[in-house]
Scaffold this motif. Sequence first.
Motif, PDB file in Angstrom:
ATOM      1  N   ASP A 194       0.818  -1.208   0.000  1.00  0.00           N
ATOM      2  CA  ASP A 194       0.000   0.000   0.000  1.00  0.00           C
ATOM      3  C   ASP A 194       0.857   1.265   0.000  1.00  0.00           C
ATOM      4  OD1 ASP A 194      -2.531   1.222  -0.030  1.00  0.00           O
ATOM      5  OD2 ASP A 194      -2.403   1.633   2.116  1.00  0.00           O
ATOM      6  N   GLY A 195       2.147   1.109  -0.250  1.00  0.00           N
ATOM      7  CA  GLY A 195       3.026   2.275  -0.298  1.00  0.00           C
ATOM      8  C   GLY A 195       3.473   2.740   1.072  1.00  0.00           C
ATOM      9  N   GLY A 196       3.468   1.835   2.033  1.00  0.00           N
ATOM     10  CA  GLY A 196       3.812   2.210   3.402  1.00  0.00           C
ATOM     11  C   GLY A 196       5.155   2.901   3.522  1.00  0.00           C
ATOM     12  N   LEU A 202       2.555   8.680   7.171  1.00  0.00           N
ATOM     13  CA  LEU A 202       2.368   7.551   8.085  1.00  0.00           C
ATOM     14  C   LEU A 202       3.448   7.485   9.166  1.00  0.00           C
ATOM     15  CD1 LEU A 202       1.473   4.750   5.510  1.00  0.00           C
ATOM     16  CD2 LEU A 202      -0.089   5.875   7.111  1.00  0.00           C
ATOM     17  N   TRP A 203       4.480   8.296   9.047  1.00  0.00           N
ATOM     18  CA  TRP A 203       5.668   8.103   9.873  1.00  0.00           C
ATOM     19  C   TRP A 203       5.897   9.241  10.855  1.00  0.00           C
ATOM     20  CZ3 TRP A 203       9.030   3.814   9.089  1.00  0.00           C
ATOM     21  CH2 TRP A 203       8.661   2.989   8.021  1.00  0.00           C
ATOM     22  N   LEU A 204       6.531   8.902  11.960  1.00  0.00           N
ATOM     23  CA  LEU A 204       7.140   9.922  12.801  1.00  0.00           C
ATOM     24  C   LEU A 204       8.190  10.664  11.971  1.00  0.00           C
ATOM     25  CD1 LEU A 204       7.587   7.792  16.023  1.00  0.00           C
ATOM     26  CD2 LEU A 204       6.152   9.826  15.816  1.00  0.00           C
ATOM     27  N   ALA A 205       8.440  11.924  12.301  1.00  0.00           N
ATOM     28  CA  ALA A 205       9.407  12.705  11.529  1.00  0.00           C
ATOM     29  C   ALA A 205      10.781  12.031  11.540  1.00  0.00           C
ATOM     30  CB  ALA A 205       9.498  14.135  12.090  1.00  0.00           C
ATOM     31  N   ALA A 218      11.593  -2.308   3.353  1.00  0.00           N
ATOM     32  CA  ALA A 218      11.043  -3.550   3.910  1.00  0.00           C
ATOM     33  C   ALA A 218      11.789  -3.812   5.215  1.00  0.00           C
ATOM     34  CB  ALA A 218      11.250  -4.711   2.944  1.00  0.00           C
ATOM     35  N   PRO A 219      11.328  -4.792   6.020  1.00  0.00           N
ATOM     36  CA  PRO A 219      12.078  -5.136   7.228  1.00  0.00           C
ATOM     37  C   PRO A 219      13.521  -5.551   6.893  1.00  0.00           C
ATOM     38  CG  PRO A 219       9.898  -6.140   7.302  1.00  0.00           C
ATOM     39  CD  PRO A 219      10.058  -5.549   5.924  1.00  0.00           C
ATOM     40  N   GLU A 255       5.579   1.560  14.507  1.00  0.00           N
ATOM     41  CA  GLU A 255       4.682   2.674  14.792  1.00  0.00           C
ATOM     42  C   GLU A 255       3.944   3.119  13.528  1.00  0.00           C
ATOM     43  OE1 GLU A 255       3.588   6.774  16.138  1.00  0.00           O
ATOM     44  OE2 GLU A 255       4.628   6.114  14.321  1.00  0.00           O
ATOM     45  N   ALA A 256       4.652   3.139  12.404  1.00  0.00           N
ATOM     46  CA  ALA A 256       4.016   3.545  11.140  1.00  0.00           C
ATOM     47  C   ALA A 256       2.993   2.495  10.717  1.00  0.00           C
ATOM     48  CB  ALA A 256       5.079   3.725  10.052  1.00  0.00           C
ATOM     49  N   TYR A 257       3.346   1.219  10.894  1.00  0.00           N
ATOM     50  CA  TYR A 257       2.390   0.164  10.552  1.00  0.00           C
ATOM     51  C   TYR A 257       1.107   0.337  11.364  1.00  0.00           C
ATOM     52  CZ  TYR A 257      -0.040  -4.186  10.076  1.00  0.00           C
ATOM     53  OH  TYR A 257      -1.020  -5.107   9.830  1.00  0.00           O
TER      54      TYR A 257
END
Lengths: 382, 382, 382, 382
Positions: A194-196, A202-205, A218-219, A255-257
């Motif tokens: 989904d373009g994470g 979606l992310w903390l700065a 990816a992980p 956190e973003a997930y």
Amino acid sequence: MPDVSPTKWHLAHTTWFFETFVLEKWQKSFRPFRPEYRVLFNSYYQRVGDQYPRPRRGLLTRPSLDEVLEYRTNVDTAVVELLDGRAGDAEVEAVIELGLHHEQQHQELILTDIKHVLSHNPTNPIYASRAGSPATVTTPQSWLAHDGGVCRIGYDGGGFSFDNECPRHRCFIEPFELASRPVTNAEFAAFIDDGGYQRADLWLADGWAMVVAEGWTAPLYWERSDSGWQQFTLAGRSPVHVDEPVCHVSYYEAEAYARWAGARLPTEQEWEVVAAEMPVEGNFVDSCVFHPRPAPSSAVPAQLYGDVWEWTASAYSPYPGFHTFAGALGEYNGKFMCNQFVLRGGSCATPQSHIRPTYRNFFPPAARWQFSGLRLARSRVG
Amino acid sequence: MPDVSPTKWHLAHTTWFFETFVLEKWQKSFRPFRPEYRVLFNSYYQRVGDQYPRPRRGLLTRPSLDEVLEYRTNVDTAVVELLDGRAGDAEVEAVIELGLHHEQQHQELILTDIKHVLSHNPTNPIYASRAGSPATVTTPQSWLAHDGGVCRIGYDGGGFSFDNECPRHRCFIEPFELASRPVTNAEFAAFIDDGGYQRADLWLADGWAMVVAEGWTAPLYWERSDSGWQQFTLAGRSPVHVDEPVCHVSYYEAEAYARWAGARLPTEQEWEVVAAEMPVEGNFVDSCVFHPRPAPSSAVPAQLYGDVWEWTASAYSPYPGFHTFAGALGEYNGKFMCNQFVLRGGSCATPQSHIRPTYRNFFPPAARWQFSGLRLARSRVG
Amino acid sequence: MPDVSPTKWHLAHTTWFFETFVLEKWQKSFRPFRPEYRVLFNSYYQRVGDQYPRPRRGLLTRPSLDEVLEYRTNVDTAVVELLDGRAGDAEVEAVIELGLHHEQQHQELILTDIKHVLSHNPTNPIYASRAGSPATVTTPQSWLAHDGGVCRIGYDGGGFSFDNECPRHRCFIEPFELASRPVTNAEFAAFIDDGGYQRADLWLADGWAMVVAEGWTAPLYWERSDSGWQQFTLAGRSPVHVDEPVCHVSYYEAEAYARWAGARLPTEQEWEVVAAEMPVEGNFVDSCVFHPRPAPSSAVPAQLYGDVWEWTASAYSPYPGFHTFAGALGEYNGKFMCNQFVLRGGSCATPQSHIRPTYRNFFPPAARWQFSGLRLARSRVG
Amino acid sequence: MPDVSPTKWHLAHTTWFFETFVLEKWQKSFRPFRPEYRVLFNSYYQRVGDQYPRPRRGLLTRPSLDEVLEYRTNVDTAVVELLDGRAGDAEVEAVIELGLHHEQQHQELILTDIKHVLSHNPTNPIYASRAGSPATVTTPQSWLAHDGGVCRIGYDGGGFSFDNECPRHRCFIEPFELASRPVTNAEFAAFIDDGGYQRADLWLADGWAMVVAEGWTAPLYWERSDSGWQQFTLAGRSPVHVDEPVCHVSYYEAEAYARWAGARLPTEQEWEVVAAEMPVEGNFVDSCVFHPRPAPSSAVPAQLYGDVWEWTASAYSPYPGFHTFAGALGEYNGKFMCNQFVLRGGSCATPQSHIRPTYRNFFPPAARWQFSGLRLARSRVG
């Protein structure tokens, strides 16, 4: 990677711990095995003196492995002798017990450090082959409700704990729900699809800055191949198994997930009040799998212990009334209470006897080389 | 310093905020003043598009100050017109109100950034002369006891607040004591004289790494001279006044001082339950002193508001049930909830009308260029 | 960019040069205009004392431009007075003459630094508009043969020269050929189109590392647009003109281009023996174009002087028998004779009266913000 | 140190050279020993494909030493077979000969890299003990005059040479004098005692920046002790011997010393025209001393060959008419002709059969871990 040390160094450092904090203090006519080891195998204890620079540990062609093993035998023998002579001495026994738990922590680090080093090796080495393929058990996630209220967390049992688990104290928890199992590889792959890793919102700065600077897509240990996602494991390269808990993600990715999934990470208080009711059982290093396994369909909640360390939303901070161990051992935990986040529950690389419901592990939010995954939570207020 | 921006940039950015979040959304037949300002004066809003790199803001020889002032006049006029036409439109008014509070924040940053730039200038410039010398009032510190228990913190009033102050929620606080006033320069100088900056055991590991890497030996802007400590202020160089609150210390220095003093920093919950009982009065920017003043001998507790921002022991985290503002304005606060610590109470550079008991400021633990000091606390359990 | 200084700094530094090396030495009852300028405007003269850090020059909001201009007037007046009183004093005159040549160098740097700063400005500013469009004159390149042999290079004339041009000495040059004009934008674009920036085998190892690290894909200030290559100039953005000499390339790019073209860069000895026969005429800053122009079809060789500095294959080294100027002025040139390459001939930003056939300019091989281009050469042996 | 590689890597890389440039090209039905070695043991040949990152070579726990030795045996056998079958094939023989010289270069690097790694080891390891103490022979330095003129340098003999020594060509050398022997430790210690590492005016600008950034105060491996200077050698720690040539100095230190001594470094042309008259004899690795020895009192000039590589004043540049080897082997030398300086004469770690009068070694000016020293020169003109 500066955080990774050679196995030889871990072997010597855990022995250094006993030599420094037990023998040097209580052994009559103590003489160091080799004086230069005092610096060489000191990790970060400023009050014990200088330390050999961490990034240079990989350069230590000497002492040889044989010399290190001799060092271990020598110190072990002396500690046993000392212990025999001071049976029942609570102070001595406490430090030796701490040394044993310390050694368990390094057993886990040995595995994660070996995995990291081998992953860079184009010869695709295998640390330990794995018999059979993992079961395919797709277990849906459900939500477990908790009413919160004034709860008690922290350690007050009779046995061993680290200083950072104390004192047991009260906290107020607003009503919440906790996921029945950790996030799986299939779920995390949907985030990627989904373009994470491309969506800054979606992310903390700080997390987004890492994504951009490091080129994360990816992980850690995942690689895209023609036949889908592959991963490097201690049993070599293999396809990513959809039902296994996702692993080797940073706090930022966890956190973003969670934000993408419309949820959040649990606080460590929330995690503990649920986990305290569960037996400490699961896929630990004792099973010699060295990799997380899919959640069983029966247990709810599942996998709170073992498989993967679970990132919590809690910055690593002192509990109210916290005191460090006395002396140099006070550097064990307290001085790291800044810029780190708490992980809970142990992993497939942790000894089972090492884990308690109150156990607090901690790493910086960008760390990915531990067996770190996540479990979702959500608030019932606000 | 990459965190510091030119005054001209601040002036344009606060206007960009109104143009982007008010005019672009609601003005009929909106046309940007200059399209390139959209990137140039966007600070960090990913959802609004690209941003001009922060470290390059100092290179912006153009637009000129005159052009920026024209931009401000132009946008201000349009906003007033819009507001006239939509009187009572709650949504419009809410964003304009947010823009005004945003501008207050940048008014404080203009002063701290100017101070930082001038401090590097060997011509010893003076931003604003100060009449008379500060009063000499040595006020001893006492401890205020609080019983704790289930308390409520966070905002639920009728007026304005930032999203990060919400929702109001319950927390459990163990019994504690709070110092009656902030730590003074004289007290902090005693820490220095006692080898505070040379003793690793007093510091968080990350803090000690900063001390070594940056060569810190005193608060920012302090310099040792033959006649004692000097400091750079917005009124030029002057002796360090013993009774003023210590200022321009990082979280690391605040935390190390507290350990040295046998105490700790208060959590933000502890701070708020005490401060909520006090009027929001003190030495704010409105007094035009631009520097902290000694504690008055009468008030207890003193200086919770104004003079210096007070570092708390609390990592900057979301409250239970936290939701960000909707849309791009959701980036205002939430995405910074990592690797930062909460400061409370405002400073001598903050507008008085900007501060509330629930107000949460936040900065990374190494930041020193804000007017940041500390107040001690201690636990009554553990 | 740390190499770039504000115009105000250049204006003050060139005056500092006269104050320090003329007035301080010979003016009776000398008192510095402002003592702090001694550090503030010292560029790199270690023997004169400390220097204000180069990367911080951009932070100098003070002194104001007016104060700098007052500094200039004040020092200029004093120098003229001194000169009047010591007419014919060769030593005084020599240093003043050096100061004038020094100021000419900074006149060029003011232009290249302004260009660099403005290029980062999304408002697309124009320093000086240019009347009309450049002529379209495609002049083919031919080869000029030279027999080499024992030649003399270096300065021995009666007027001014820098120390690095001396002493005049003999060298042996093997037979070679020199291109009739510099490489053009059209020719360089063909290198790009042929994958010049993607083929490691065309580059020096250090050059390839820069290409990868900096993401170079074209000369500085070039941008690809839908309608072809655009470039930023002191007259704003415009299409890249095919017949102009390519400009703003580093030594690495010049060297890679030459290899791709089956040729090499000339040595400074080869360049000088040809250029010494030619008049010092061309497109200098005096023409106020501030940009290179296409080669005229008539002159052969063309454009040895003006338009673009030409990178040579020669590392910047001392001539046999080289001596630096005496005292602190010895730091003018000699201490940079390492990790730099020689450029020859001056550019469209150089004053015509500043250039001689023996003039040696020098920059590190990665530098691109000067008006630097290249001319090909090839050997007739080997 | 990123420049240092493990011995195992050197062993495998030199075999990789034969496999890649000999077997892969000429062996019928060639199959690589292990395909992943192609990347793993490629040093810097872009045209052969990817390279394993140099700083990660230390992480290669696998292949094991046994596997590398098996690789060597396997490839060696195949090369000998191939050579038997193609006796007299000049092209094949030329690449094999190059591979042998390449392996000699790595034999020297194995020693310098081991020395560097062991020097960081606080257990003070000994690579090879040294019998007896070195002779004490204080040989005064004298000056050897040379008239210069048109000279020929470079290789044109019948045997092997690297491409960078060719073609033999003419150069003009102004009259000069060359020191009779290298600078000794006693002489260099006098430079230190005279504040050599504290006086910016003695250094090139880049050199002084290194002194400040790295905190250099003496040659690499020197440590000041109560009883005077100590040094780390391949025979362990020992006092610095006053009469030995100074060693492990960078170009910057060599150049600063020369300036302090009122002299300069010789150019490589000056060095070669003198050395070409001397037999290639001296203290090479063949003597198994692994450390420079004092100059003998008899020979003049002494120690041009062996003992220490001598930094020259010459930037590493192509000779007129230079052509690289064909194909990927063209990357052997040519692409490094930038930001490096030439060293001449071989050292106590060089095989004697590896050295010729025309041999050009090269390293960046900050490199200190080779056995690098210096010899003075001075001009007779200018």
